[in-house]
Write a protein that holds these residues in place. Structure first.
Motif, mmCIF file in Angstrom:
data_model
loop_
_atom_site.group_PDB
_atom_site.id
_atom_site.type_symbol
_atom_site.label_atom_id
_atom_site.label_comp_id
_atom_site.label_asym_id
_atom_site.label_seq_id
_atom_site.Cartn_x
_atom_site.Cartn_y
_atom_site.Cartn_z
ATOM 1 N N ILE A 173 11.021 4.248 -8.098
ATOM 2 C CA ILE A 173 10.324 4.859 -9.229
ATOM 3 C C ILE A 173 11.339 5.289 -10.287
ATOM 4 N N VAL A 174 12.447 5.842 -9.823
ATOM 5 C CA VAL A 174 13.494 6.236 -10.767
ATOM 6 C C VAL A 174 14.065 5.000 -11.460
ATOM 7 N N GLU A 175 14.369 3.978 -10.677
ATOM 8 C CA GLU A 175 14.961 2.771 -11.256
ATOM 9 C C GLU A 175 14.021 2.100 -12.258
ATOM 10 N N SER A 176 12.750 2.215 -11.971
ATOM 11 C CA SER A 176 11.782 1.579 -12.883
ATOM 12 C C SER A 176 11.722 2.323 -14.209
ATOM 13 N N GLY A 177 12.152 3.563 -14.210
ATOM 14 C CA GLY A 177 12.113 4.339 -15.432
ATOM 15 C C GLY A 177 10.934 5.298 -15.498
ATOM 16 N N LEU A 178 10.192 5.396 -14.418
ATOM 17 C CA LEU A 178 9.037 6.311 -14.434
ATOM 18 C C LEU A 178 9.421 7.739 -14.064
ATOM 19 N N ALA A 179 10.556 7.884 -13.416
ATOM 20 C CA ALA A 179 10.952 9.232 -13.005
ATOM 21 C C ALA A 179 12.430 9.438 -13.257
ATOM 22 N N ARG A 180 12.803 10.683 -13.232
ATOM 23 C CA ARG A 180 14.214 11.021 -13.383
ATOM 24 C C ARG A 180 14.560 12.116 -12.382
ATOM 25 N N PRO A 204 0.819 -1.221 0.000
ATOM 26 C CA PRO A 204 0.000 0.000 0.000
ATOM 27 C C PRO A 204 0.849 1.265 0.000
ATOM 28 N N GLN A 205 1.955 1.248 0.739
ATOM 29 C CA GLN A 205 2.798 2.446 0.769
ATOM 30 C C GLN A 205 3.349 2.759 -0.618
ATOM 31 N N ARG A 206 3.814 1.714 -1.292
ATOM 32 C CA ARG A 206 4.360 1.933 -2.629
ATOM 33 C C ARG A 206 3.300 2.473 -3.559
ATOM 34 N N GLY A 207 2.112 1.904 -3.435
ATOM 35 C CA GLY A 207 1.021 2.378 -4.283
ATOM 36 C C GLY A 207 0.694 3.832 -4.004
ATOM 37 N N MET A 208 0.615 4.151 -2.730
ATOM 38 C CA MET A 208 0.230 5.497 -2.323
ATOM 39 C C MET A 208 1.263 6.530 -2.772
ATOM 40 N N ILE A 209 2.535 6.197 -2.572
ATOM 41 C CA ILE A 209 3.593 7.142 -2.940
ATOM 42 C C ILE A 209 3.643 7.308 -4.456
ATOM 43 N N LEU A 210 3.498 6.178 -5.166
ATOM 44 C CA LEU A 210 3.496 6.279 -6.626
ATOM 45 C C LEU A 210 2.341 7.157 -7.094
ATOM 46 N N ASP A 211 1.151 6.923 -6.541
ATOM 47 C CA ASP A 211 -0.008 7.716 -6.943
ATOM 48 C C ASP A 211 0.226 9.200 -6.717
#
Lengths: 146, 146
Positions: free
Chosen positions: B65-72, B21-28
DNA sequence: GCCATATTGATAATGATAATCATTAGCAAC
DNA sequence: GTTGCTAATGATTATCATTATCAATATGGC
């Protein structure tokens, strides 16, 4: 070399700052070094001449040197600030090898001109820029393949 | 929005990481925000949904998120790292107003090409670059004059 | 030499981010 | 659904470069 010292002394006078042996020593050590240097590296060098010198003083004098216009800060994004010569050392950018950390100074007048134009196209007056090119140098690529 | 989430979930699966849930919440919270955001700002936002969340988790998820490629990561040299979207958001550089801090995303394909060539001329293979153009925007210039 | 003031060195503080670690939670196999 | 293995969390502390503080000292104009 002579003129850099005079330049710095003039700066001190203009700002009502005093000339001290520490300032002289730190400036000399900085000027002697041709490549980028970190505050810590400079501290290590200067300590050899005068072990009683404090590292806070190195930070302070380094800031003065920058303010005087003799040095400029360079940030390779590795958490440490580096300082490089400014005097008779025209603007340039940096090419940094991600493998070995080697750096090369580069300038491209066309890029510089385009940067100005890009800024102007958004109504900005360009005062400054930073450009870092990261890659792998020939040696490191060879090592990886071999 | 949907696809970003899937993208992140795929990354978690690929790396044998868990969906929480934390990962989801922070990503959102990150995805909802269109501009750059700092870890601290994101922490403040997420705390409102779940006051028990730790700021270490925010830092950790931001890295994911950065490692996944969604952010920089974006570094405007003010001592705080900012994060911006990457997904369907092609590479660009930044024009930053020194007066008000306003930023504009810019791209210039000619500059990009020249950067590559400059690197190659020194035997480097360019993998990455950072370019920040600093200046004063039209508004700030007007204020200074008026 | 004297005095006002700048400078120094030691040390503590700062501020962003990372590491630690005990506790908790996810999830695959039974 | 329970178990067991392992990853994730939150609180806290550590780290590391750089700054601020402050008492002691040095500088430069008189």
């Amino acid at each position: 070399m002579k003129s850099e010292r005079e330049f710095f002394e003039n700066y001190l006078i203009k700002k009502n700052l005093r000339e001290t042996p520490q300032r002289g020593m730190i400036l000399d050590a900085f000027l002697k070094r041709e490549e980028h240097i970190t505050a810590e590296q400079l501290y290590d060098i200067v300590k050899k001449c005068d072990p009683s010198i404090g590292q806070a003083t190195v930070y302070r004098v380094l800031r003065l040197i920058v303010e005087s216009g003799l040095a400029r800060e360079v940030d390779f994004s590795d958490g440490v600030m580096r300082y490089e010569h400014c005097y008779n050392h025209p603007h340039h950018d940096h090419l940094v090898c991600k493998g070995c950390g080697k750096t090369v100074e580069v300038v491209d007048s066309v890029i510089e001109e385009l940067q100005k134009r890009v800024a102007e196209s958004f109504g900005f007056e360009l005062t400054d820029h930073e450009m870092y090119l990261y890659g792998n140098c020939a040696d490191c690529r060879k090592k990886l393949q071999g």
